[in-house]
Design a protein around this motif. Structure first.
Motif, PDB file in Angstrom:
ATOM      1  N   ARG A 123     -13.340   5.502  -3.766  1.00 16.64           N
ATOM      2  CA  ARG A 123     -12.093   5.143  -3.097  1.00 16.64           C
ATOM      3  C   ARG A 123     -11.944   5.991  -1.846  1.00 16.64           C
ATOM      4  O   ARG A 123     -12.126   7.202  -1.895  1.00 16.64           O
ATOM      5  CB  ARG A 123     -10.952   5.421  -4.061  1.00 16.64           C
TER       6      ARG A 123
ATOM      7  N   ILE B  65     -12.982   9.592  -2.793  1.00 19.55           N
ATOM      8  CA  ILE B  65     -12.616  10.218  -4.059  1.00 19.55           C
ATOM      9  C   ILE B  65     -12.904   9.235  -5.189  1.00 19.55           C
ATOM     10  O   ILE B  65     -13.287   8.091  -4.934  1.00 19.55           O
ATOM     11  CB  ILE B  65     -11.128  10.639  -4.100  1.00 19.55           C
ATOM     12  N   GLU B  66     -12.669   9.666  -6.420  1.00 17.07           N
ATOM     13  CA  GLU B  66     -12.887   8.814  -7.592  1.00 17.07           C
ATOM     14  C   GLU B  66     -14.260   8.150  -7.554  1.00 17.07           C
ATOM     15  O   GLU B  66     -14.369   6.936  -7.701  1.00 17.07           O
ATOM     16  CB  GLU B  66     -11.830   7.701  -7.641  1.00 17.07           C
TER      17      GLU B  66
ATOM     18  N   ARG C 195       0.813  -1.214   0.000  1.00 13.84           N
ATOM     19  CA  ARG C 195       0.000   0.000   0.000  1.00 13.84           C
ATOM     20  C   ARG C 195       0.851   1.271   0.000  1.00 13.84           C
ATOM     21  O   ARG C 195       0.323   2.373   0.057  1.00 13.84           O
ATOM     22  CB  ARG C 195      -0.967  -0.009   1.173  1.00 13.84           C
TER      23      ARG C 195
ATOM     24  N   ASP D 174     -10.254  -4.357   2.763  1.00 18.70           N
ATOM     25  CA  ASP D 174      -9.688  -3.857   1.516  1.00 18.70           C
ATOM     26  C   ASP D 174     -10.809  -3.332   0.628  1.00 18.70           C
ATOM     27  O   ASP D 174     -10.622  -2.390  -0.129  1.00 18.70           O
ATOM     28  CB  ASP D 174      -8.946  -4.983   0.792  1.00 18.70           C
TER      29      ASP D 174
ATOM     30  N   LYS E  60      -9.590   0.203   4.748  1.00 19.43           N
ATOM     31  CA  LYS E  60      -8.231   0.726   4.813  1.00 19.43           C
ATOM     32  C   LYS E  60      -8.186   1.959   3.921  1.00 19.43           C
ATOM     33  O   LYS E  60      -9.006   2.093   3.008  1.00 19.43           O
ATOM     34  CB  LYS E  60      -7.245  -0.303   4.242  1.00 19.43           C
ATOM     35  N   GLU E  61      -7.208   2.832   4.155  1.00 21.72           N
ATOM     36  CA  GLU E  61      -7.076   3.985   3.270  1.00 21.72           C
ATOM     37  C   GLU E  61      -6.800   3.488   1.865  1.00 21.72           C
ATOM     38  O   GLU E  61      -6.107   2.493   1.680  1.00 21.72           O
ATOM     39  CB  GLU E  61      -5.940   4.886   3.749  1.00 21.72           C
ATOM     40  N   ASP E  62      -7.391   4.185   0.874  1.00 24.39           N
ATOM     41  CA  ASP E  62      -7.233   3.800  -0.521  1.00 24.39           C
ATOM     42  C   ASP E  62      -8.057   2.543  -0.853  1.00 24.39           C
ATOM     43  O   ASP E  62      -7.991   2.034  -1.963  1.00 24.39           O
ATOM     44  CB  ASP E  62      -5.754   3.573  -0.876  1.00 24.39           C
ATOM     45  N   GLY E  63      -8.813   2.028   0.110  1.00 28.25           N
ATOM     46  CA  GLY E  63      -9.689   0.885  -0.150  1.00 28.25           C
ATOM     47  C   GLY E  63     -10.890   1.324  -0.972  1.00 28.25           C
ATOM     48  O   GLY E  63     -11.212   2.498  -1.036  1.00 28.25           O
TER      49      GLY E  63
ATOM     50  N   TYR F  19     -13.300  -4.283 -10.186  1.00 31.98           N
ATOM     51  CA  TYR F  19     -13.223  -2.872  -9.830  1.00 31.98           C
ATOM     52  C   TYR F  19     -12.937  -2.661  -8.350  1.00 31.98           C
ATOM     53  O   TYR F  19     -12.398  -1.640  -7.957  1.00 31.98           O
ATOM     54  CB  TYR F  19     -14.506  -2.144 -10.254  1.00 31.98           C
TER      55      TYR F  19
ATOM     56  N   GLU G  54     -10.866  -4.339  -6.879  1.00 29.42           N
ATOM     57  CA  GLU G  54      -9.457  -4.735  -6.774  1.00 29.42           C
ATOM     58  C   GLU G  54      -9.279  -5.863  -5.760  1.00 29.42           C
ATOM     59  O   GLU G  54      -8.372  -5.847  -4.935  1.00 29.42           O
ATOM     60  CB  GLU G  54      -8.601  -3.513  -6.407  1.00 29.42           C
TER      61      GLU G  54
ATOM     62  N   ARG H 105      -7.203  -3.835 -13.313  1.00 25.37           N
ATOM     63  CA  ARG H 105      -8.248  -2.878 -13.657  1.00 25.37           C
ATOM     64  C   ARG H 105      -7.679  -1.574 -14.197  1.00 25.37           C
ATOM     65  O   ARG H 105      -8.032  -1.119 -15.280  1.00 25.37           O
ATOM     66  CB  ARG H 105      -9.082  -2.599 -12.396  1.00 25.37           C
TER      67      ARG H 105
ATOM     68  N   GLN I  53     -10.453   8.241   0.854  1.00 25.01           N
ATOM     69  CA  GLN I  53      -9.355   9.207   0.836  1.00 25.01           C
ATOM     70  C   GLN I  53      -8.213   8.743   1.711  1.00 25.01           C
ATOM     71  O   GLN I  53      -8.413   8.081   2.713  1.00 25.01           O
ATOM     72  CB  GLN I  53      -9.854  10.529   1.404  1.00 25.01           C
ATOM     73  N   CYS I  54      -7.049   9.178   1.301  1.00 28.08           N
ATOM     74  CA  CYS I  54      -5.856   8.817   2.038  1.00 28.08           C
ATOM     75  C   CYS I  54      -5.451  10.027   2.855  1.00 28.08           C
ATOM     76  O   CYS I  54      -5.093  11.059   2.312  1.00 28.08           O
ATOM     77  CB  CYS I  54      -4.780   8.472   1.006  1.00 28.08           C
TER      78      CYS I  54
END
Lengths: 445, 318
Positions: free
Chosen positions: B313, B231-232, A22, B183, B204-207, B103, B105, A177, B315-316
């Motif tokens: 997603r 985000i996203e 990460r 995740d 988790k961040e970015d999850g 998507y 991930e 992806r 945010q981190c």
């Protein structure tokens, strides 16, 4: 500056032998998303790596050690502009009641006189170290029309100016992806117009999971091989097979941040080697030898790989400027020759599934050779950008009673803009992502 | 169903044993899950099949009834399972499932949270993606549905990868003990926006989070809430168009419009495969001006809408 210190401690905590997936460590492959998907750029992180935005070059150094998902913005300092990590401001839910906004565009005249600031003045501000946000504020203050604009156009205006004067870069972790999306956007022909939804269908229909032995015919640069390896997580095998003597390039595998454990599971072997009977007759022996001789040439396509990759990165405007040799951590090379034991095991048990994505090849002439390599009841998925050869292939498989549950499908993907009172499908969409023929191999006896 | 240990890999397990779950395949639209049991029989319109005849046979082969009619015995996969499982709720189908797994991930080792469990169609695909070391935590407020799902996961052999709990996620949120461990999170709830703050805590961040909703109003409200921590944010609709493939006689002569009424009249949407053989036979007695060509066209009917998939997603901030 404080931020940079934080990053330094972060990368120290990151033990080099066991990098946290990460975090973006030095030498790893990253995907840079510039201005919310406007541009997607792959890069390998190193102190010397450069990203070009507009006409300026920015060092990627501040990204080393940062967690994936971090956002960076261009800032100006004494030594020119640089990328700096920003923490997003928590947006409070502003209830923007768009419906009540009665402003419209009746007073807008397109005569190019709306902006009082000249290009020179803006450039001067920049030289003096004005932040992107400050320039945007100045632009608004000097715009004759901004206040008269409909709220939506105001937002659009702001976004446009932000992209130009304060570009943002999101650090993203490369996954099948995102790699597929990035290629589909920029070089769709290199991946045979395989859209991300079609790729996801292939993986599902071929039942790819840990401990499976997946046979692939990957002529889309390694995208399918990489996507399968990602789902295997360092177990089982993905075996890339090919007709003739030279295996196809799987250079895209390097975009994934695979550990050595995963890389080891990516192998290749020719159709001849996989299908030759165990009791080798002299004639077949000759054939094998020919194949072996051909293997020596593997290194040749790989040199062209490197050329290809530099051209990718060059076009993507990432230039790896002379970083000290020792600092570059090269991704290990995927696609070693399958071991004799593995080949024997597959000849004995058959592969657990098959994915074919062979551009410019007739699916039937490949399928009739590779389907018998599967174990009975094994599912398969064949991708093609043209419908007719798949139809013929499906027909022949039915006639030969080689497979059941045959179906040709075409995925359709539409993205939506979702905003208060402004929700609708995107004005532009991809209208084609390829065809998939799926089925289950059955025993012909 | 899943080869979570190398010994159990499908390609190694070729012969049917007592106690195995197999999919009995009659036609592409007639399939049935059966647990093989030494003394048992399967009865259908083609006659009686003795399970004892199946044991020791390789998967993917034909087995015959007392009347000499055959069916195929197939190894279960999440896709076949989705087609045969009992629908306790509306389920997700292959296009949405595939897209969601990719998507979000989800890769081996991931922790995935899901609510509701429903009929367990998507859970099975999540289990396949997180195996062998990851885990799926699935929540449903319906006690009986959760129990049935648990039974199904036992049957398909994935209970070591999926934990089903009874919980009202909209009302109570996800359990604290999973905070910061996920995740990916998947929501299929009538009011997903109520669960978003809790989902953000679990991730988790970015999850990545995904919310599946059939109605655009649900999407609208969910997106408004998502904007504070995510985000996203992207919303998609994914559908499948299927094709029927036939070998048809086409007139290559000059006499247009002669005695070819049977081309279109005989075609029925989506009933392709089992007819094509007969069609092939027809094509042999071709007259001098007709040739047989394999052609494809989209099936006339298709699923027009399943739901909107909204991804976001976390945010981190660290």
């Amino acid at each position: 500056m404080e931020l940079n210190k934080d990053q330094a401690t972060m990368s120290e905590n990151n033990k080099p032998q066991d990098p946290d997936p990460r975090f973006a460590c030095e030498g790893c492959s990253v995907l840079l998303d510039v201005n919310d998907g406007d541009r997607l750029v792959f890069a390998r992180l190193s102190g010397g790596a450069i990203l070009k935005i507009g006409n300026k070059n920015y060092s990627l150094k501040p990204m080393i050690g940062a967690p994936f998902g971090s956002l960076f913005q261009v800032e100006s300092g004494d030594e020119g502009s640089f990328l700096s990590r920003i923490l997003p401001v928590k947006q409070e839910n502003k209830s923007n009641n768009v419906i009540d906004d009665s402003r419209d565009n009746r007073e807008l005249v397109d005569n190019n006189e709306a902006q009082n600031l000249t290009g020179e003045e803006i450039e001067a501000m920049r030289r003096e170290g004005a932040k992107g946000d400050e320039i945007i504020e100045a632009l608004i203050a000097n715009s004759k029309t901004f206040e008269k604009k409909f709220q939506l156009s105001q937002e659009k205006y702001l976004l446009k100016k932000q992209k130009k004067y304060a570009p943002k870069v999101l650090l993203r972790r490369p996954f099948a992806r995102s790699i597929c999306e990035a290629y589909f956007k920029k070089y769709p022909e290199r991946i045979g117009f395989l859209r991300v939804d079609a790729l996801s269908l292939l993986l599902t229909m071929a039942n790819v999971t840990a401990y499976s032995d997946v046979l692939v015919v990957d002529m889309v640069g390694g995208l399918v091989t990489g996507a399968v390896a990602e789902r295997l997580g360092g177990t089982g095998y993905v075996c890339n097979t090919y007709k003739g003597n030279s295996p196809s390039s799987v250079e895209m595998v390097r975009m994934f941040n695979f550990s050595d454990k995963v890389i080891k599971r990516i192998v290749q072997s020719s159709i001849n080697e996989l299908s030759s009977a165990k009791t080798v007759s002299p004639e077949e022996n000759n054939q094998q030898e020919r194949v072996c001789n051909a293997e020596i040439n593997i290194n040749e396509p790989s040199t062209s790989d490197i050329v290809e990759e530099t051209s990718v990165t060059a076009e993507a405007m990432v230039v790896d400027i002379v970083a000290p040799e020792s600092k570059i951590i090269k991704a290990p090379k995927a696609g070693a020759k399958a071991s004799k034991e593995a080949i024997e095991m597959w000849q004995e048990n058959g592969f657990s599934s098959l994915i074919m994505a062979a551009q410019d090849q007739d699916p039937w002439s490949l399928a009739k050779d590779v389907l018998p390599l599967l174990s009975c009841s094994a599912p398969f998925a064949i991708y093609h950008q043209y419908l007719q050869p798949l139809a013929t292939c499906m027909h022949n498989l039915q006639q030969g009673k080689m497979a059941i549950n045959l179906q040709i499908t075409e995925p359709w993907l539409r993205e939506y803009q979702v905003l208060p009172s402004r929700t609708h499908p995107h004005m532009q969409m991809s209208s084609f992502g390829g065809y998939v023929l799926s089925g289950i191999r059955i025993s012909t006896t | 169903m899943l080869p979570t240990e190398s010994k159990k890999a499908v390609s190694f397990k070729r012969y049917i044993e007592d106690g195995d779950l197999v999919i009995v395949y009659e036609r592409h639209d007639v399939m049935k899950p059966v647990v093989v049991s030494e003394g048992d029989v399967l009865q259908n319109r083609f006659g009686v099949y003795k399970h004892s005849d199946w044991i020791g046979k390789p998967l993917g082969t034909k087995v015959f009834s007392n009347k000499g009619k055959f069916v195929y015995l197939l190894a279960p996969t999440p896709e076949l399972w989705t087609l045969v499982l009992s629908h306790r709720t509306q389920i997700l189908y292959i296009a949405d499932i595939s897209f969601v797994v990719m998507y979000l991930e989800v890769v081996p080792g991931c922790i995935v949270l899901e609510s509701g469990t429903g009929s367990g169609s998507l859970s099975t695909s999540f289990a396949r993606a997180v195996a062998p070391t990851g885990h799926v935590y699935s929540f449903d407020f319906h006690e009986q549905r959760a129990a049935s799902a648990r039974e199904d996961f036992e049957k398909t052999g994935i209970s070591n990868l999926v934990t089903v709990e009874v919980r009202d996620i909209q009302g109570q949120g996800f359990p604290e003990k999973l905070s910061g461990l996920a995740d990916s999170v998947f929501l299929d709830l009538p009011q997903p926006w109520l669960a978003v703050p809790s989902a953000a805590k679990m991730l988790k961040e970015d999850g990545v989070l995904c919310s599946f909703s059939p109605c655009i109003e649900q999407v609208q409200r969910t997106c408004e809430v998502l904007r504070s921590d995510f985000i996203e944010i992207r919303t998609f609709e994914v559908l499948l168009r299927t094709y029927e493939v036939k070998e048809v006689k086409v007139d290559t002569g000059n006499m247009i419009g002669e005695s070819h009424d049977d081309y279109n009249g005989g075609l029925r949407p989506c009933k392709r495969k089992h007819r094509s053989k007969e069609d092939g036979a027809v094509s042999l007695d071709s007259s001098s001006n007709a040739t047989s060509v394999v052609m494809a066209r989209p099936c006339s009917e298709a699923r027009g809408h399943t739901g909107y998939l909204t991804f976001a997603r976390l945010q981190c901030l660290s």
